[in-house]
Motif scaffolding. Sequence first.
Motif, PDB file in Angstrom:
ATOM      1  N   PRO A 192      -8.970  19.188  -9.305  1.00 14.74           N
ATOM      2  CA  PRO A 192      -7.875  18.624  -9.971  1.00 14.74           C
ATOM      3  C   PRO A 192      -7.011  17.664  -9.184  1.00 14.74           C
ATOM      4  N   VAL A 193      -6.768  18.018  -7.823  1.00 16.56           N
ATOM      5  CA  VAL A 193      -6.244  17.238  -6.936  1.00 16.56           C
ATOM      6  C   VAL A 193      -6.798  16.064  -6.709  1.00 16.56           C
ATOM      7  N   ILE A 194      -8.139  16.030  -6.641  1.00 20.51           N
ATOM      8  CA  ILE A 194      -9.189  14.764  -6.302  1.00 20.51           C
ATOM      9  C   ILE A 194      -8.922  14.069  -7.722  1.00 20.51           C
ATOM     10  N   GLU A 195      -8.923  14.381  -8.845  1.00 17.78           N
ATOM     11  CA  GLU A 195      -8.903  13.754 -10.132  1.00 17.78           C
ATOM     12  C   GLU A 195      -7.363  12.989 -10.183  1.00 17.78           C
ATOM     13  N   HIS A 196      -6.411  13.759  -9.793  1.00 22.19           N
ATOM     14  CA  HIS A 196      -5.303  13.015  -9.744  1.00 22.19           C
ATOM     15  C   HIS A 196      -4.966  11.719  -8.916  1.00 22.19           C
ATOM     16  N   TYR A 197      -5.733  11.831  -7.665  1.00 28.33           N
ATOM     17  CA  TYR A 197      -5.783  10.732  -6.874  1.00 28.33           C
ATOM     18  C   TYR A 197      -6.753   9.617  -7.359  1.00 28.33           C
ATOM     19  N   SER A 198      -7.789   9.996  -8.088  1.00 28.87           N
ATOM     20  CA  SER A 198      -8.663   9.280  -8.504  1.00 28.87           C
ATOM     21  C   SER A 198      -7.885   8.374  -9.863  1.00 28.87           C
ATOM     22  N   LYS A 199      -6.922   8.969 -10.770  1.00 23.39           N
ATOM     23  CA  LYS A 199      -6.221   8.442 -11.648  1.00 23.39           C
ATOM     24  C   LYS A 199      -5.186   7.342 -11.206  1.00 23.39           C
ATOM     25  N   LYS A 200      -4.932   7.846 -10.073  1.00 22.54           N
ATOM     26  CA  LYS A 200      -3.497   6.703  -9.327  1.00 22.54           C
ATOM     27  C   LYS A 200      -4.378   5.669  -8.568  1.00 22.54           C
ATOM     28  N   GLY A 201      -5.956   5.480  -8.451  1.00 27.33           N
ATOM     29  CA  GLY A 201      -6.243   4.439  -7.855  1.00 27.33           C
ATOM     30  C   GLY A 201      -6.303   4.532  -6.435  1.00 27.33           C
ATOM     31  N   LYS A 202      -6.361   5.831  -5.745  1.00 34.08           N
ATOM     32  CA  LYS A 202      -6.162   5.982  -4.340  1.00 34.08           C
ATOM     33  C   LYS A 202      -7.436   6.404  -3.759  1.00 34.08           C
ATOM     34  N   LEU A 203      -8.287   6.899  -4.578  1.00 36.01           N
ATOM     35  CA  LEU A 203      -9.584   7.742  -4.329  1.00 36.01           C
ATOM     36  C   LEU A 203     -10.644   6.938  -3.757  1.00 36.01           C
ATOM     37  N   TYR A 204     -11.168   7.230  -2.663  1.00 35.07           N
ATOM     38  CA  TYR A 204     -12.824   6.600  -2.075  1.00 35.07           C
ATOM     39  C   TYR A 204     -13.423   7.895  -2.357  1.00 35.07           C
ATOM     40  N   SER A 258       6.992  11.645   0.140  1.00 33.87           N
ATOM     41  CA  SER A 258       5.929  10.459   0.272  1.00 33.87           C
ATOM     42  C   SER A 258       4.585  10.899  -0.253  1.00 33.87           C
ATOM     43  N   GLU A 259       3.654   9.874  -0.611  1.00 39.55           N
ATOM     44  CA  GLU A 259       2.186  10.171  -0.966  1.00 39.55           C
ATOM     45  C   GLU A 259       1.242   9.768   0.120  1.00 39.55           C
ATOM     46  N   PRO A 260       0.322  10.127  -0.182  1.00 45.29           N
ATOM     47  CA  PRO A 260      -0.980   9.582   0.800  1.00 45.29           C
ATOM     48  C   PRO A 260      -1.317   7.952   0.340  1.00 45.29           C
ATOM     49  N   MET A 264       0.786  -1.247   0.092  1.00 40.54           N
ATOM     50  CA  MET A 264      -0.069  -0.049  -0.057  1.00 40.54           C
ATOM     51  C   MET A 264       0.988   1.242   0.059  1.00 40.54           C
ATOM     52  N   TRP A 265       2.143   1.107   0.817  1.00 36.51           N
ATOM     53  CA  TRP A 265       2.777   2.607   0.996  1.00 36.51           C
ATOM     54  C   TRP A 265       3.434   2.648  -0.371  1.00 36.51           C
ATOM     55  N   ARG A 266       3.701   4.032  -0.897  1.00 33.72           N
ATOM     56  CA  ARG A 266       4.331   4.264  -2.142  1.00 33.72           C
ATOM     57  C   ARG A 266       5.222   5.531  -1.703  1.00 33.72           C
ATOM     58  N   ARG A 267       6.358   5.202  -1.917  1.00 31.99           N
ATOM     59  CA  ARG A 267       7.277   6.218  -1.692  1.00 31.99           C
ATOM     60  C   ARG A 267       7.579   6.755  -3.096  1.00 31.99           C
ATOM     61  N   VAL A 268       7.619   8.133  -3.225  1.00 33.73           N
ATOM     62  CA  VAL A 268       7.932   8.905  -4.108  1.00 33.73           C
ATOM     63  C   VAL A 268       9.559   8.660  -4.585  1.00 33.73           C
ATOM     64  N   SER A 269       9.739   7.906  -5.580  1.00 32.99           N
ATOM     65  CA  SER A 269      11.390   7.743  -5.793  1.00 32.99           C
ATOM     66  C   SER A 269      12.146   9.205  -6.354  1.00 32.99           C
ATOM     67  N   SER A 270      13.196   9.392  -6.118  1.00 31.17           N
ATOM     68  CA  SER A 270      13.896  10.615  -6.293  1.00 31.17           C
ATOM     69  C   SER A 270      13.783  11.757  -5.867  1.00 31.17           C
ATOM     70  N   LEU A 271      13.086  11.655  -4.666  1.00 27.78           N
ATOM     71  CA  LEU A 271      12.629  13.063  -4.124  1.00 27.78           C
ATOM     72  C   LEU A 271      13.174  12.957  -2.645  1.00 27.78           C
ATOM     73  N   SER A 272      13.342  14.116  -2.009  1.00 30.76           N
ATOM     74  CA  SER A 272      14.042  14.033  -0.842  1.00 30.76           C
ATOM     75  C   SER A 272      13.497  13.604   0.213  1.00 30.76           C
ATOM     76  N   PRO A 273      13.916  12.342   1.132  1.00 33.66           N
ATOM     77  CA  PRO A 273      13.381  11.758   1.847  1.00 33.66           C
ATOM     78  C   PRO A 273      13.073  12.814   3.104  1.00 33.66           C
ATOM     79  N   LEU A 274      12.553  12.447   3.988  1.00 34.47           N
ATOM     80  CA  LEU A 274      11.198  11.614   4.507  1.00 34.47           C
ATOM     81  C   LEU A 274      10.738  12.261   5.621  1.00 34.47           C
ATOM     82  N   PHE A 275       9.887  11.622   6.203  1.00 37.67           N
ATOM     83  CA  PHE A 275       9.684  12.176   7.654  1.00 37.67           C
ATOM     84  C   PHE A 275      10.690  11.665   8.638  1.00 37.67           C
ATOM     85  N   SER A 276      10.713  12.403   9.735  1.00 38.29           N
ATOM     86  CA  SER A 276      12.152  12.389  10.504  1.00 38.29           C
ATOM     87  C   SER A 276      12.575  11.146  10.797  1.00 38.29           C
TER      88      SER A 276
END
Length: 217
Positions: free
Chosen positions: A182-194, A135-137, A1-13
């Motif tokens: 547009p944000v909602i649409e983005h997550y819908s396309k990613k299959g994360k939207l309820y 990270s992503e939600p 379920m967890w997806r990290r955005v690769s190549s972006l600066s990590p992380l939570f502390s």
Amino acid sequence: MWRRVSSLSPLFSSSKSCPRNQAESGVSDRRRIPFVTFVLGGPGSGKGTQCTRIVENFGFTHLSAGDLLRHEISSNTENGSMILNTIKEGKIVPSEVTVKLIQKAIESSENCRFLIDGFPRTEENRIAYERVTGSEPDIVLFFDCPEEEMVKRVLNRNQGRIDDNLDTVKERLKVFTKLNLPVIEHYSKKGKLYKIDGTGSEDEIYERVRPVFAALR
Ligand SMILES: Nc1ncnc2c1ncn2[C@@H]1O[C@H](COP(=O)(O)OP(=O)(O)OP(=O)(O)O)[C@@H](O)[C@H]1O
Ligand SMILES: O=c1ccn([C@@H]2O[C@H](COP(=O)(O)O)[C@@H](O)[C@H]2O)c(=O)[nH]1
Ligand SMILES: [Mg+2]
């Protein structure tokens, strides 16, 4: 379920350690990244009301971006007056301010499960969050509610909010349609939207929300 955005600066502390269960992640490891749900919907769609129920039943910590910003106003911080004016006008506070507040709240919590209510408001907010946290939600809830009903609820809210007046609500609705959909649409396309029907009683709506979280157990 967890997806990290690769190549972006990590992380939570690095001080945060959040175990993921094996069924959910597919591996038995410890990850520093919490389980994050974004909760979206127009003004008065019921985000805060339903978050309270989810917290009671599923042990999440509720972080309302609007509440974090209002706290900055009441604490007279350096950004307080800018935030006050932005909220009065129904516009959006710069991403760097909001992302910093959210990140700080997550890091200072012992919990590993968060409902981030009312954020991201714009694509720019979303991209800033992903860049800063790396990270992503995990999932995104969207309370879908007719404008007429949202206006009625906001104008009846009676909590003394400076933006609960007809002029500001009209602007918030415009901003929601133009920038948040547009944000909602983005997550819908990613299959994360309820997408949740936000009409009916609070109980009826919660009965649509509950299975989403029950399935995560
Ligand atoms: N299903 C419902 N039916 C009628 N009133 C509701 C319902 N859900 C919430 N409310 C009421 O509507 C008002 C707005 O709800 P809430 O604060 O949860 O919305 P919100 O999406 O968080 O709004 P905002 O984005 O403005 O913070 C509150 O007064 C709440 O008690
Ligand atoms: O990410 C955010 C969240 C909120 N705002 C501003 O605050 C008000 C009120 O937000 P609610 O979620 O309705 O409590 C919103 O209209 C914006 O002005 C923001 O800028 N960024
Ligand atoms: Mg709210």
